[in-house]
Design an enzyme around this catalytic site. Sequence first.
Site, PDB file in Angstrom:
ATOM      1  N   HIS A 125      -1.542   0.380  -9.702  1.00  0.00           N
ATOM      2  CA  HIS A 125      -2.174  -0.557  -8.761  1.00  0.00           C
ATOM      3  C   HIS A 125      -2.810  -1.742  -9.505  1.00  0.00           C
ATOM      4  CE1 HIS A 125      -4.101  -0.775  -4.492  1.00  0.00           C
ATOM      5  NE2 HIS A 125      -3.897  -1.990  -4.985  1.00  0.00           N
TER       6      HIS A 125
ATOM      7  N   ARG B  45       0.868  -1.176   0.000  1.00  0.00           N
ATOM      8  CA  ARG B  45       0.000   0.000   0.000  1.00  0.00           C
ATOM      9  C   ARG B  45       0.902   1.224   0.000  1.00  0.00           C
ATOM     10  NH1 ARG B  45      -3.852  -2.613  -1.378  1.00  0.00           N
ATOM     11  NH2 ARG B  45      -5.712  -3.074  -0.155  1.00  0.00           N
TER      12      ARG B  45
ATOM     13  N   GLU C  24      -3.611   7.648  -4.402  1.00  0.00           N
ATOM     14  CA  GLU C  24      -3.996   7.150  -5.731  1.00  0.00           C
ATOM     15  C   GLU C  24      -5.306   7.785  -6.191  1.00  0.00           C
ATOM     16  OE1 GLU C  24      -4.090   2.872  -5.442  1.00  0.00           O
ATOM     17  OE2 GLU C  24      -2.021   2.816  -4.732  1.00  0.00           O
TER      18      GLU C  24
HETATM   19  P1  NAP Z   1      -0.931 -11.611   4.999  1.00  0.00           P
HETATM   20  O1  NAP Z   1      -0.914 -13.065   4.616  1.00  0.00           O
HETATM   21  O2  NAP Z   1      -1.774 -11.181   6.123  1.00  0.00           O
HETATM   22  O3  NAP Z   1       0.599 -11.189   5.255  1.00  0.00           O
HETATM   23  C1  NAP Z   1       0.941  -9.937   5.756  1.00  0.00           C
HETATM   24  C2  NAP Z   1       2.389  -9.962   6.215  1.00  0.00           C
HETATM   25  O4  NAP Z   1       2.732  -8.642   6.651  1.00  0.00           O
HETATM   26  C3  NAP Z   1       2.631 -10.891   7.405  1.00  0.00           C
HETATM   27  O5  NAP Z   1       3.848 -11.578   7.251  1.00  0.00           O
HETATM   28  C4  NAP Z   1       2.699  -9.940   8.596  1.00  0.00           C
HETATM   29  O6  NAP Z   1       3.552 -10.359   9.647  1.00  0.00           O
HETATM   30  C5  NAP Z   1       3.318  -8.726   7.944  1.00  0.00           C
HETATM   31  N1  NAP Z   1       3.024  -7.532   8.724  1.00  0.00           N
HETATM   32  C6  NAP Z   1       1.820  -7.064   9.140  1.00  0.00           C
HETATM   33  N2  NAP Z   1       1.966  -5.955   9.891  1.00  0.00           N
HETATM   34  C7  NAP Z   1       3.314  -5.726   9.941  1.00  0.00           C
HETATM   35  C8  NAP Z   1       4.109  -4.741  10.582  1.00  0.00           C
HETATM   36  N3  NAP Z   1       3.559  -3.757  11.301  1.00  0.00           N
HETATM   37  N4  NAP Z   1       5.445  -4.824  10.449  1.00  0.00           N
HETATM   38  C9  NAP Z   1       6.014  -5.808   9.711  1.00  0.00           C
HETATM   39  N5  NAP Z   1       5.312  -6.770   9.091  1.00  0.00           N
HETATM   40  C10 NAP Z   1       3.976  -6.730   9.206  1.00  0.00           C
HETATM   41  O7  NAP Z   1      -1.372 -10.718   3.752  1.00  0.00           O
HETATM   42  P2  NAP Z   1      -1.223 -11.016   2.191  1.00  0.00           P
HETATM   43  O8  NAP Z   1      -2.388 -11.795   1.714  1.00  0.00           O
HETATM   44  O9  NAP Z   1       0.161 -11.518   1.921  1.00  0.00           O
HETATM   45  O10 NAP Z   1      -1.409  -9.520   1.617  1.00  0.00           O
HETATM   46  C11 NAP Z   1      -0.535  -8.498   2.040  1.00  0.00           C
HETATM   47  C12 NAP Z   1      -0.979  -7.134   1.550  1.00  0.00           C
HETATM   48  O11 NAP Z   1      -0.674  -6.978   0.171  1.00  0.00           O
HETATM   49  C13 NAP Z   1      -2.465  -6.816   1.605  1.00  0.00           C
HETATM   50  O12 NAP Z   1      -2.905  -6.510   2.912  1.00  0.00           O
HETATM   51  C14 NAP Z   1      -2.559  -5.630   0.668  1.00  0.00           C
HETATM   52  O13 NAP Z   1      -2.321  -4.424   1.356  1.00  0.00           O
HETATM   53  C15 NAP Z   1      -1.411  -5.878  -0.318  1.00  0.00           C
HETATM   54  N6  NAP Z   1      -1.923  -6.208  -1.663  1.00  0.00           N
HETATM   55  C16 NAP Z   1      -1.647  -5.384  -2.708  1.00  0.00           C
HETATM   56  C17 NAP Z   1      -2.125  -5.683  -3.978  1.00  0.00           C
HETATM   57  C18 NAP Z   1      -1.841  -4.819  -5.165  1.00  0.00           C
HETATM   58  O14 NAP Z   1      -2.654  -4.770  -6.069  1.00  0.00           O
HETATM   59  N7  NAP Z   1      -0.701  -4.161  -5.232  1.00  0.00           N
HETATM   60  C19 NAP Z   1      -2.913  -6.818  -4.167  1.00  0.00           C
HETATM   61  C20 NAP Z   1      -3.162  -7.643  -3.085  1.00  0.00           C
HETATM   62  C21 NAP Z   1      -2.655  -7.328  -1.828  1.00  0.00           C
HETATM   63  P3  NAP Z   1       3.257 -11.671  10.541  1.00  0.00           P
HETATM   64  O15 NAP Z   1       3.313 -12.824   9.573  1.00  0.00           O
HETATM   65  O16 NAP Z   1       4.359 -11.725  11.520  1.00  0.00           O
HETATM   66  O17 NAP Z   1       1.887 -11.475  11.111  1.00  0.00           O
END
Ligand code: NAP
Length: 332
Positions: A295, A248, A277
Amino acid sequence: MSQPADSASAPVSGPDSAPLPPVLAAARLAPLYQEALRRHCTLHDRLHETDPAAFVALAPHIQVVAAQGETRVSAELMAQLPALKLISVMGVGYDGVDVAEALRRGVMVTHTPDVLNDEVADTAIGLMLCAARQLPAADRFVRAGEWLKGPMPLQRKMTGARLGIVGMGRIGKAIAQRALAFRMSIAYHARSAKPELPWDYEASVVALAARSDFLVVITPGGAGTRHLINAEVLQALGPKGVLVNVARGSVVDEAALVSALQEGALGGAALDVFADEPRVPEALLGMPHVVLTPHIGSATHETRQAMCDLAVNNVAAQLAGRPVLTPVPECR
Ligand code: NAP
């Protein structure tokens, strides 16, 4: 440009004259999502913004709000919806939803995890390759006739480089799996170490950046990660380092990023997400060593369909009185 909002003040009848329940679209939803929702409900497109009087009349009947990744669903909106049971987000990130308030009101929040892992991981790898080999600039070079004057300058190798991943969740792991095919050495930062994974954990993002050639950011947005990538992290990544953000815009201090790139303190960046955005900082637009995408992390027909199916199945389950499929962690 606003689309016209439905202006019904009470639930509309379906073809068999059974009323289709009303659902509020809290933002302009993808046409795919709108069409699929309309098979289960009467969709009221941003009625709260476009026709406040009709919204007041309909609000007591609304049990479901439909949203997308960054749609804002505030405490104020929830307060106007006394019957609200579900906020269904088409997207894995749900940083626009006031989840604490939803929990307080007993409102379920669902999202669409996993079905987009491959797509976002592919995008991250594509952005890394674009930044390393300057593929968008190479395309511009040919189109501008520059090749006729001589070869394009040499670029850098991605295979075998050091990759740091900030956020080792569902998508972070999918990025790491792909990076193995590029024989990259992998280290990561997350809130906690994952002993089951074979890669080095760094408790500090700065330490991770200092040992990385490419730093890929894939955490959730929101207050917990705001400006996690700050001037100190960019300094540690260094003049040859490349930042890739597919998380993000809020996770990166954009002003610090612009300064680091302008000063040569950071080698390059590839960015799919931005703080405001679809507005992108003017300074970035003029930088040839920065790759910019709008995005598009999950933006393919196949993946958006899968996200839509899951988001609509959550709505259908709620409306049928069945358990929803993919609640956000806070609601499990
Ligand atoms: P996820 O499985 O929940 O993984 C999130 C990761 O971020 C986890 O490893 C978590 O740590 C870590 N994290 C959370 N808060 C943190 C902090 N304060 N400091 C350091 N690490 C932190 O989520 P996901 O499915 O992989 O998706 C991740 C994100 O990608 C989404 O929430 C979204 O914002 C973004 N995204 C972007 C697009 C795009 O179009 N560009 C598309 C989809 C998603 P822990 O494992 O230790 O809990």
